[in-house]
Design a protein around this motif. Structure first.
Motif, PDB file in Angstrom:
ATOM      1  N   VAL A  48       0.820  -1.216   0.000  1.00  0.00           N
ATOM      2  CA  VAL A  48       0.000   0.000   0.000  1.00  0.00           C
ATOM      3  C   VAL A  48       0.852   1.264   0.000  1.00  0.00           C
ATOM      4  O   VAL A  48       0.347   2.346  -0.316  1.00  0.00           O
ATOM      5  N   HIS A  49       2.133   1.151   0.323  1.00  0.00           N
ATOM      6  CA  HIS A  49       3.009   2.318   0.262  1.00  0.00           C
ATOM      7  C   HIS A  49       3.344   2.720  -1.168  1.00  0.00           C
ATOM      8  O   HIS A  49       3.739   3.864  -1.410  1.00  0.00           O
ATOM      9  N   ALA A  50       3.211   1.789  -2.114  1.00  0.00           N
ATOM     10  CA  ALA A  50       3.642   2.046  -3.484  1.00  0.00           C
ATOM     11  C   ALA A  50       2.515   1.981  -4.509  1.00  0.00           C
ATOM     12  O   ALA A  50       2.568   2.648  -5.529  1.00  0.00           O
ATOM     13  N   TRP A  51       1.492   1.169  -4.256  1.00  0.00           N
ATOM     14  CA  TRP A  51       0.437   0.940  -5.243  1.00  0.00           C
ATOM     15  C   TRP A  51      -0.494   2.149  -5.339  1.00  0.00           C
ATOM     16  O   TRP A  51      -0.761   2.820  -4.345  1.00  0.00           O
ATOM     17  N   GLU A  52      -1.001   2.390  -6.547  1.00  0.00           N
ATOM     18  CA  GLU A  52      -2.001   3.425  -6.771  1.00  0.00           C
ATOM     19  C   GLU A  52      -3.115   2.847  -7.634  1.00  0.00           C
ATOM     20  O   GLU A  52      -2.841   2.169  -8.634  1.00  0.00           O
ATOM     21  N   PRO A  53      -4.367   3.104  -7.312  1.00  0.00           N
ATOM     22  CA  PRO A  53      -5.455   2.687  -8.197  1.00  0.00           C
ATOM     23  C   PRO A  53      -5.469   3.539  -9.464  1.00  0.00           C
ATOM     24  O   PRO A  53      -4.963   4.665  -9.461  1.00  0.00           O
ATOM     25  N   VAL A  54      -6.087   3.008 -10.505  1.00  0.00           N
ATOM     26  CA  VAL A  54      -6.163   3.773 -11.758  1.00  0.00           C
ATOM     27  C   VAL A  54      -7.153   4.924 -11.632  1.00  0.00           C
ATOM     28  O   VAL A  54      -7.078   5.901 -12.384  1.00  0.00           O
ATOM     29  N   ALA A  55      -8.096   4.823 -10.713  1.00  0.00           N
ATOM     30  CA  ALA A  55      -9.083   5.891 -10.501  1.00  0.00           C
ATOM     31  C   ALA A  55      -9.539   5.850  -9.053  1.00  0.00           C
ATOM     32  O   ALA A  55      -9.437   4.819  -8.384  1.00  0.00           O
ATOM     33  N   SER A  56     -10.042   6.962  -8.568  1.00  0.00           N
ATOM     34  CA  SER A  56     -10.593   6.988  -7.215  1.00  0.00           C
ATOM     35  C   SER A  56     -11.875   6.161  -7.172  1.00  0.00           C
ATOM     36  O   SER A  56     -12.510   5.901  -8.201  1.00  0.00           O
ATOM     37  N   VAL A  57     -12.262   5.744  -5.961  1.00  0.00           N
ATOM     38  CA  VAL A  57     -13.369   4.798  -5.803  1.00  0.00           C
ATOM     39  C   VAL A  57     -14.377   5.315  -4.776  1.00  0.00           C
ATOM     40  O   VAL A  57     -14.108   6.243  -4.022  1.00  0.00           O
ATOM     41  N   ASP A  58     -15.529   4.643  -4.757  1.00  0.00           N
ATOM     42  CA  ASP A  58     -16.620   5.063  -3.884  1.00  0.00           C
ATOM     43  C   ASP A  58     -16.433   4.633  -2.428  1.00  0.00           C
ATOM     44  O   ASP A  58     -17.022   5.231  -1.529  1.00  0.00           O
ATOM     45  N   LEU A  59     -15.637   3.589  -2.219  1.00  0.00           N
ATOM     46  CA  LEU A  59     -15.457   3.055  -0.872  1.00  0.00           C
ATOM     47  C   LEU A  59     -14.052   2.496  -0.731  1.00  0.00           C
ATOM     48  O   LEU A  59     -13.613   1.698  -1.568  1.00  0.00           O
ATOM     49  N   VAL A  60     -13.357   2.922   0.301  1.00  0.00           N
ATOM     50  CA  VAL A  60     -12.082   2.317   0.682  1.00  0.00           C
ATOM     51  C   VAL A  60     -12.245   1.778   2.099  1.00  0.00           C
ATOM     52  O   VAL A  60     -12.663   2.507   3.003  1.00  0.00           O
ATOM     53  N   VAL A  61     -11.942   0.490   2.251  1.00  0.00           N
ATOM     54  CA  VAL A  61     -12.032  -0.171   3.550  1.00  0.00           C
ATOM     55  C   VAL A  61     -10.657  -0.714   3.925  1.00  0.00           C
ATOM     56  O   VAL A  61      -9.967  -1.308   3.087  1.00  0.00           O
ATOM     57  N   SER A  62     -10.279  -0.530   5.177  1.00  0.00           N
ATOM     58  CA  SER A  62      -9.036  -1.095   5.689  1.00  0.00           C
ATOM     59  C   SER A  62      -9.313  -1.715   7.048  1.00  0.00           C
ATOM     60  O   SER A  62      -9.730  -1.013   7.974  1.00  0.00           O
ATOM     61  N   CYS A  63      -9.111  -3.012   7.150  1.00  0.00           N
ATOM     62  CA  CYS A  63      -9.341  -3.726   8.413  1.00  0.00           C
ATOM     63  C   CYS A  63      -8.026  -4.294   8.943  1.00  0.00           C
ATOM     64  O   CYS A  63      -7.403  -5.139   8.292  1.00  0.00           O
ATOM     65  N   TYR A  64      -7.585  -3.808  10.071  1.00  0.00           N
ATOM     66  CA  TYR A  64      -6.438  -4.349  10.799  1.00  0.00           C
ATOM     67  C   TYR A  64      -5.132  -4.258  10.007  1.00  0.00           C
ATOM     68  O   TYR A  64      -4.323  -5.186   9.990  1.00  0.00           O
ATOM     69  N   LEU A  65      -4.928  -3.112   9.380  1.00  0.00           N
ATOM     70  CA  LEU A  65      -3.649  -2.806   8.756  1.00  0.00           C
ATOM     71  C   LEU A  65      -2.831  -2.020   9.771  1.00  0.00           C
ATOM     72  O   LEU A  65      -3.178  -0.890  10.121  1.00  0.00           O
TER      73      LEU A  65
END
Length: 200
Positions: free
Chosen positions: A88-105
């Motif tokens: 997650v420090h390096a990856w980028e999505p191609v477009a923004s999204v409606d929902l981002v969820v992060s559990c126990y990162l």
């Protein structure tokens, strides 16, 4: 733990580490939302991504463990999710999204990581972050014992700028019926929840 250590943990897990559904609070927040595009950050063996996909979301599940993603892809509905092996420090999505969820990162740079994944949320979209709170150590709940990588409401609140409206940012007690591990655990746990909507 690094990717190799997580790979080993998943190899030893005989089909998965985590419970079959997302945390109850994630289900509570996501259930009323209109399905759109979503990213499940640190998806692990896929429980949140698969739950969202089954409800009509177009989901990308991101994790740095190849073993975790292999388990996730083999699960029922796994072909409905786009699985991405990445940090997650390096990856980028191609477009923004409606929902981002992060559990126990849990990382050494939690605030910066949360700020980074928040940028993936489109205007009007939702960010949901849940993880082990620092008070979980004294409570004896399952999870990491290093306070440096644990959450507090102040830490998560401070990771966001004024482009987000906070809906909730608080400590929650998760009982044993809402276990994180597939095999359950014996004691309640204390989590931190962040629920925010991007407004600008």
């Amino acid at each position: 733990m690094d990717a190799a250590q997580w790979d080993e943990r998943y190899r030893a897990s005989a089909g998965g580490v985590w419970a079959s559904e997302p945390p109850a609070v994630v289900r509570e927040i996501a259930a009323p939302l209109t399905p759109g595009t979503a990213i499940d950050v640190a998806t692990g063996d896929g429980r949140t991504a698969l739950w969202l996909a089954a409800r009509g979301w177009d989901v990308t599940g991101v994790d740095f463990s190849a073993e975790a993603l292999a388990i996730a892809a083999d699960r029922l509905g796994g072909d409905a999710v786009s699985w991405v092996r990445a940090d997650v420090h390096a990856w980028e999505p191609v477009a923004s999204v409606d929902l981002v969820v992060s559990c126990y990162l849990h990382l050494n740079d939690n605030a910066a990581a949360i700020a980074r994944i928040a940028e993936w949320v489109t205007v009007g979209g939702t960010l949901v972050v849940v993880g082990h709170d620092v008070e979980n150590i004294a409570a004896g709940g399952h999870g990491p014992s290093d306070p440096a990588i644990l959450y507090t409401p102040e830490l998560l609140r401070g990771a966001l700028g004024d482009r987000f409206r906070l809906e909730r940012c608080e400590r929650l007690t998760r009982d044993t019926a809402d276990a994180e591990l597939r095999g359950g655990h014996a004691h309640p746990a204390i989590d931190t929840l962040l629920h925010a909507v991007r407004v600008g």
